[in-house]
Motif scaffolding. Structure first.
Motif, PDB file in Angstrom:
ATOM      1  N   HIS A 200      37.604  -2.393 -34.759  1.00  0.00           N
ATOM      2  CA  HIS A 200      36.495  -1.553 -35.231  1.00  0.00           C
ATOM      3  C   HIS A 200      35.356  -2.411 -35.798  1.00  0.00           C
ATOM      4  O   HIS A 200      34.224  -2.320 -35.360  1.00  0.00           O
ATOM      5  N   HIS A 201      35.687  -3.243 -36.784  1.00  0.00           N
ATOM      6  CA  HIS A 201      34.652  -4.055 -37.447  1.00  0.00           C
ATOM      7  C   HIS A 201      34.902  -5.537 -37.182  1.00  0.00           C
ATOM      8  O   HIS A 201      36.027  -6.015 -37.368  1.00  0.00           O
ATOM      9  N   LEU A 202      33.853  -6.250 -36.800  1.00  0.00           N
ATOM     10  CA  LEU A 202      33.956  -7.688 -36.538  1.00  0.00           C
ATOM     11  C   LEU A 202      32.918  -8.408 -37.392  1.00  0.00           C
ATOM     12  O   LEU A 202      31.710  -8.163 -37.264  1.00  0.00           O
ATOM     13  N   LEU A 203      33.402  -9.272 -38.280  1.00  0.00           N
ATOM     14  CA  LEU A 203      32.491 -10.084 -39.100  1.00  0.00           C
ATOM     15  C   LEU A 203      32.517 -11.499 -38.558  1.00  0.00           C
ATOM     16  O   LEU A 203      33.584 -12.118 -38.503  1.00  0.00           O
ATOM     17  N   ILE A 204      31.360 -12.021 -38.182  1.00  0.00           N
ATOM     18  CA  ILE A 204      31.287 -13.400 -37.695  1.00  0.00           C
ATOM     19  C   ILE A 204      30.456 -14.209 -38.682  1.00  0.00           C
ATOM     20  O   ILE A 204      29.253 -13.945 -38.853  1.00  0.00           O
ATOM     21  N   THR A 205      31.105 -15.175 -39.346  1.00  0.00           N
ATOM     22  CA  THR A 205      30.354 -16.051 -40.256  1.00  0.00           C
ATOM     23  C   THR A 205      29.844 -17.243 -39.450  1.00  0.00           C
ATOM     24  O   THR A 205      30.548 -17.769 -38.585  1.00  0.00           O
ATOM     25  N   LYS A 206      28.602 -17.641 -39.739  1.00  0.00           N
ATOM     26  CA  LYS A 206      27.953 -18.668 -38.906  1.00  0.00           C
ATOM     27  C   LYS A 206      27.400 -19.811 -39.759  1.00  0.00           C
ATOM     28  O   LYS A 206      26.321 -20.333 -39.481  1.00  0.00           O
ATOM     29  N   GLY A 207      28.129 -20.164 -40.819  1.00  0.00           N
ATOM     30  CA  GLY A 207      27.697 -21.269 -41.672  1.00  0.00           C
ATOM     31  C   GLY A 207      26.294 -21.023 -42.204  1.00  0.00           C
ATOM     32  O   GLY A 207      25.971 -19.922 -42.681  1.00  0.00           O
ATOM     33  N   ALA A 208      25.441 -22.050 -42.103  1.00  0.00           N
ATOM     34  CA  ALA A 208      24.080 -21.947 -42.631  1.00  0.00           C
ATOM     35  C   ALA A 208      23.230 -20.936 -41.876  1.00  0.00           C
ATOM     36  O   ALA A 208      22.117 -20.606 -42.302  1.00  0.00           O
ATOM     37  N   ALA A 209      23.744 -20.424 -40.756  1.00  0.00           N
ATOM     38  CA  ALA A 209      22.995 -19.411 -39.997  1.00  0.00           C
ATOM     39  C   ALA A 209      23.322 -17.989 -40.463  1.00  0.00           C
ATOM     40  O   ALA A 209      22.781 -17.019 -39.918  1.00  0.00           O
ATOM     41  N   GLY A 210      24.204 -17.841 -41.456  1.00  0.00           N
ATOM     42  CA  GLY A 210      24.437 -16.517 -42.024  1.00  0.00           C
ATOM     43  C   GLY A 210      25.661 -15.822 -41.460  1.00  0.00           C
ATOM     44  O   GLY A 210      26.635 -16.472 -41.092  1.00  0.00           O
ATOM     45  N   VAL A 211      25.600 -14.506 -41.374  1.00  0.00           N
ATOM     46  CA  VAL A 211      26.773 -13.727 -40.972  1.00  0.00           C
ATOM     47  C   VAL A 211      26.346 -12.419 -40.296  1.00  0.00           C
ATOM     48  O   VAL A 211      25.329 -11.842 -40.642  1.00  0.00           O
ATOM     49  N   TRP A 213      27.798  -8.554 -39.141  1.00  0.00           N
ATOM     50  CA  TRP A 213      28.854  -7.517 -39.214  1.00  0.00           C
ATOM     51  C   TRP A 213      28.597  -6.573 -38.053  1.00  0.00           C
ATOM     52  O   TRP A 213      27.617  -5.830 -38.047  1.00  0.00           O
ATOM     53  N   ILE A 214      29.487  -6.599 -37.088  1.00  0.00           N
ATOM     54  CA  ILE A 214      29.338  -5.757 -35.899  1.00  0.00           C
ATOM     55  C   ILE A 214      30.293  -4.570 -36.024  1.00  0.00           C
ATOM     56  O   ILE A 214      31.510  -4.762 -36.130  1.00  0.00           O
ATOM     57  N   ASP A 215      29.736  -3.368 -36.042  1.00  0.00           N
ATOM     58  CA  ASP A 215      30.554  -2.145 -36.071  1.00  0.00           C
ATOM     59  C   ASP A 215      30.612  -1.634 -34.633  1.00  0.00           C
ATOM     60  O   ASP A 215      29.646  -1.065 -34.136  1.00  0.00           O
ATOM     61  N   ARG A 216      31.722  -1.855 -33.967  1.00  0.00           N
ATOM     62  CA  ARG A 216      31.795  -1.539 -32.529  1.00  0.00           C
ATOM     63  C   ARG A 216      31.801  -0.038 -32.279  1.00  0.00           C
ATOM     64  O   ARG A 216      31.426   0.403 -31.208  1.00  0.00           O
ATOM     65  N   TYR A 217      32.226   0.780 -33.243  1.00  0.00           N
ATOM     66  CA  TYR A 217      32.264   2.216 -33.008  1.00  0.00           C
ATOM     67  C   TYR A 217      30.869   2.819 -33.086  1.00  0.00           C
ATOM     68  O   TYR A 217      30.501   3.662 -32.277  1.00  0.00           O
ATOM     69  N   SER A 218      30.071   2.379 -34.081  1.00  0.00           N
ATOM     70  CA  SER A 218      28.721   2.946 -34.214  1.00  0.00           C
ATOM     71  C   SER A 218      27.708   2.157 -33.394  1.00  0.00           C
ATOM     72  O   SER A 218      26.583   2.599 -33.196  1.00  0.00           O
ATOM     73  N   GLY A 219      28.090   0.945 -32.947  1.00  0.00           N
ATOM     74  CA  GLY A 219      27.158   0.096 -32.196  1.00  0.00           C
ATOM     75  C   GLY A 219      26.149  -0.618 -33.086  1.00  0.00           C
ATOM     76  O   GLY A 219      25.238  -1.279 -32.595  1.00  0.00           O
TER      77      GLY A 219
END
Ligand code: ATP
Length: 293
Positions: A200-211, A213-219
């Motif tokens: 459902h929820h995917l959080l991708i941390t990208k170091g100094a590029a931030g983060v 939060w992808i909610d796949r159900y709501s898009g």
């Protein structure tokens, strides 16, 4: 509400070096110090510093009293930390002059978790309580399943990445947390795009590029930039971010505000050497947020 964290407790050994050793190379360290670590303990400490009631579920060895005392000093409830005959987990962390690191871990007691202790801890769990899980213990799937049965929110850090385990965890995970390397490993293991990872929820941390939060159900995707910082040691930045973010959610913040809370904490952490012992206090994080309205 309570934040539960099921995971590793380590003694971290830090070595300062000019550069990370290449295969076969021997280099001398200019400094050495020790501290509380392990992804589980790190996330517990961050969530407790952020203001949540945190119960850690884990296992230490016969010599592990120091770890319990450290966790308690940060305000973490350790009544569900058990004992094993195996040594307490530890990690060797080599940090170079640019703040980049290389890490070797020894699981020890972290791989001797008790299902009975786990279930008795989660018997206190209430619907909506968060359970944080990482990949440095055993019984990960059992922990997530037990939490789902109690309508808790399972937040799973697929780190360090283990393909079979990561895939088994997906059906019992609400929020999957990966850094950019783990995101690629995950999508490669599943043969799908990163955004196609079935959770459902995917959080991708990208170091100094931030983060992101992808909610796949709501898009919907919420992206937060990192706060500017001069890093000296990025070890534990992800755990600091996640513990603070989970606590923000536990305290009723919006996703965006919880992620800013986590990003501010992690930006302070990267300016300091160490893991849990180097995580910032809540008032430092609030001050950084106040200076960036
Ligand atoms: P680690 O494995 O070193 O603990 P990670 O790879 O899990 O970390 P990162 O993606 O490197 O996690 O960092 C997590 C968060 O910490 C980032 O999303 C960002 O908010 C913050 N952060 C990391 N590095 C920096 C930096 N150089 N400057 C500011 N913030 C940073």
């Amino acid at each position: 509400m309570t934040v539960y964290c099921f995971g590793s407790i380590n003694l971290d050994h830090f070595y300062s070096v000019t550069h990370l050793p290449t295969p076969g190379e021997t280099i001398g360290a200019s400094a050495h110090h020790t501290g509380l670590g392990g992804k589980g303990a790190n996330q517990s400490v961050a969530a407790a510093l952020a203001g949540s009631h945190v119960r850690h579920i884990g296992t230490v060895g016969p010599e592990g009293n120091w770890a319990l005392e450290r966790l308690q000093a940060f305000g973490v409830d350790t009544q569900f930390v058990g004992r094993s005959d195996k040594a307490t987990g530890h990690a060797v962390i080599v940090v170079d002059e640019a703040g980049e690191n290389a890490i070797v871990t020894f699981g020890g007691a972290n791989h001797e978790q008790s299902l009975t202790l786990l279930n008795s801890a989660l018997d206190h769990g209430k619907p909506g309580d968060i359970l944080l899980i990482q990949n440095e213990a055993n019984l990960h799937e059992a922990a997530a399943r037990a939490a789902k049965q109690r309508d808790m929110v399972v937040v799973y850090s697929a780190a360090p990445f283990k393909p079979g385990l990561a895939e088994a965890m997906l059906p019992v995970t609400d929020i999957l947390v990966v850094n950019e390397v783990e995101a690629v490993q995950f999508s490669g293991a599943l043969g799908v795009e990163v955004t196609g990872i079935p959770v459902h929820h995917l959080l991708i941390t990208k170091g100094a590029a931030g983060v992101d939060w992808i909610d796949r159900y709501s898009g919907k995707t919420v992206s937060i930039p990192a706060f500017s910082a001069k890093p000296v040691d990025t070890t534990g930045a992800g755990d600091c971010f996640l513990g603070y973010t989970a606590s923000g959610l536990d305290q009723g913040m919006t996703r965006e505000n919880a992620m800013r809370f986590g990003a501010a904490a992690a930006a302070i952490k990267v300016t300091r050497r160490g893991t849990a012992d180097a995580f910032p206090a809540r008032d430092e994080v609030d001050a950084l947020l106040a200076s960036h309205p």
